[in-house]
Design a protein around this motif. Structure first.
Motif, PDB file in Angstrom:
ATOM      1  N   ARG A 122      29.713  -1.618   3.727  1.00 35.98           N
ATOM      2  CA  ARG A 122      29.064  -0.444   3.159  1.00 35.98           C
ATOM      3  C   ARG A 122      28.130   0.153   4.188  1.00 35.98           C
ATOM      4  O   ARG A 122      27.340  -0.557   4.814  1.00 35.98           O
ATOM      5  CB  ARG A 122      28.278  -0.813   1.902  1.00 35.98           C
ATOM      6  N   TYR A 123      28.214   1.460   4.362  1.00 32.07           N
ATOM      7  CA  TYR A 123      27.400   2.146   5.359  1.00 32.07           C
ATOM      8  C   TYR A 123      27.247   3.601   4.965  1.00 32.07           C
ATOM      9  O   TYR A 123      27.961   4.104   4.102  1.00 32.07           O
ATOM     10  CB  TYR A 123      28.041   2.032   6.749  1.00 32.07           C
TER      11      TYR A 123
ATOM     12  N   ARG B  19      31.066   2.723  13.974  1.00 29.18           N
ATOM     13  CA  ARG B  19      29.943   3.389  13.299  1.00 29.18           C
ATOM     14  C   ARG B  19      28.810   3.699  14.283  1.00 29.18           C
ATOM     15  O   ARG B  19      28.184   4.754  14.218  1.00 29.18           O
ATOM     16  CB  ARG B  19      29.446   2.510  12.147  1.00 29.18           C
ATOM     17  N   GLN B  20      28.533   2.813  15.231  1.00 29.37           N
ATOM     18  CA  GLN B  20      27.469   3.026  16.209  1.00 29.37           C
ATOM     19  C   GLN B  20      27.795   4.153  17.176  1.00 29.37           C
ATOM     20  O   GLN B  20      26.900   4.719  17.796  1.00 29.37           O
ATOM     21  CB  GLN B  20      27.188   1.731  16.981  1.00 29.37           C
ATOM     22  N   GLU B  21      29.078   4.489  17.285  1.00 29.24           N
ATOM     23  CA  GLU B  21      29.506   5.607  18.129  1.00 29.24           C
ATOM     24  C   GLU B  21      29.459   6.928  17.361  1.00 29.24           C
ATOM     25  O   GLU B  21      30.040   7.916  17.793  1.00 29.24           O
ATOM     26  CB  GLU B  21      30.925   5.351  18.650  1.00 29.24           C
ATOM     27  N   ALA B  22      28.786   6.933  16.205  1.00 25.73           N
ATOM     28  CA  ALA B  22      28.624   8.106  15.333  1.00 25.73           C
ATOM     29  C   ALA B  22      29.964   8.619  14.821  1.00 25.73           C
ATOM     30  O   ALA B  22      30.169   9.807  14.645  1.00 25.73           O
ATOM     31  CB  ALA B  22      27.846   9.211  16.030  1.00 25.73           C
ATOM     32  N   ARG B  23      30.888   7.677  14.580  1.00 28.48           N
ATOM     33  CA  ARG B  23      32.179   8.001  13.982  1.00 28.48           C
ATOM     34  C   ARG B  23      32.254   7.302  12.634  1.00 28.48           C
ATOM     35  O   ARG B  23      31.592   6.301  12.406  1.00 28.48           O
ATOM     36  CB  ARG B  23      33.323   7.512  14.886  1.00 28.48           C
ATOM     37  N   CYS B  24      33.068   7.828  11.731  1.00 36.60           N
ATOM     38  CA  CYS B  24      33.201   7.254  10.400  1.00 36.60           C
ATOM     39  C   CYS B  24      34.500   6.432  10.327  1.00 36.60           C
ATOM     40  O   CYS B  24      35.589   7.013  10.362  1.00 36.60           O
ATOM     41  CB  CYS B  24      33.209   8.360   9.347  1.00 36.60           C
ATOM     42  N   PRO B  25      34.415   5.103  10.201  1.00 40.29           N
ATOM     43  CA  PRO B  25      35.613   4.264  10.153  1.00 40.29           C
ATOM     44  C   PRO B  25      36.554   4.623   9.002  1.00 40.29           C
ATOM     45  O   PRO B  25      37.759   4.624   9.167  1.00 40.29           O
ATOM     46  CB  PRO B  25      35.069   2.861  10.004  1.00 40.29           C
ATOM     47  N   ALA B  26      36.024   4.921   7.827  1.00 41.35           N
ATOM     48  CA  ALA B  26      36.861   5.230   6.678  1.00 41.35           C
ATOM     49  C   ALA B  26      37.629   6.525   6.889  1.00 41.35           C
ATOM     50  O   ALA B  26      38.808   6.624   6.557  1.00 41.35           O
ATOM     51  CB  ALA B  26      36.017   5.317   5.414  1.00 41.35           C
TER      52      ALA B  26
ATOM     53  N   ASN C 159      27.027  10.338   3.183  1.00 31.99           N
ATOM     54  CA  ASN C 159      27.145   9.660   1.899  1.00 31.99           C
ATOM     55  C   ASN C 159      27.391   8.174   2.113  1.00 31.99           C
ATOM     56  O   ASN C 159      27.887   7.759   3.165  1.00 31.99           O
ATOM     57  CB  ASN C 159      28.317  10.226   1.087  1.00 31.99           C
ATOM     58  N   LEU C 160      27.080   7.387   1.097  1.00 34.74           N
ATOM     59  CA  LEU C 160      27.361   5.962   1.149  1.00 34.74           C
ATOM     60  C   LEU C 160      28.861   5.742   1.023  1.00 34.74           C
ATOM     61  O   LEU C 160      29.507   6.303   0.141  1.00 34.74           O
ATOM     62  CB  LEU C 160      26.631   5.230   0.021  1.00 34.74           C
ATOM     63  N   VAL C 161      29.420   4.935   1.923  1.00 34.40           N
ATOM     64  CA  VAL C 161      30.857   4.660   1.944  1.00 34.40           C
ATOM     65  C   VAL C 161      31.041   3.153   1.838  1.00 34.40           C
ATOM     66  O   VAL C 161      30.304   2.381   2.450  1.00 34.40           O
ATOM     67  CB  VAL C 161      31.505   5.163   3.257  1.00 34.40           C
TER      68      VAL C 161
END
Length: 62
Positions: free
Chosen positions: A12-13, A48-55, A20-22
């Motif tokens: 969850r992040y 996520r640390q690279e400012a990308r959204c895994p989902a 938004n919470l994912v």
């Protein structure tokens, strides 16, 4: 319907794209071991640390 008490691994992040919470499912035990889930979590955190959204990347067509 029978509930067998299975366990699942989630990440969850807060999405940098939508803010938004994912919640992303990593896997289910025993199909995915704890060690495998930890490795996958480390990969997702790096994305996520690279400012990308895994989902979002997982849902996008390749």
């Amino acid at each position: 319907m029978r509930y067998d008490g299975g366990k699942s691994f989630f990440y969850r992040y807060t999405s940098p794209v939508t803010n938004n919470l994912v919640q992303m499912k990593i896997g289910s035990f025993p199909t995915t071991s704890l060690a495998e889930a930890r490795v996958k979590l480390a990969e997702l955190k790096t994305i996520r640390q690279e400012a990308r959204c895994p989902a979002t990347e997982q849902k996008a067509p390749k």
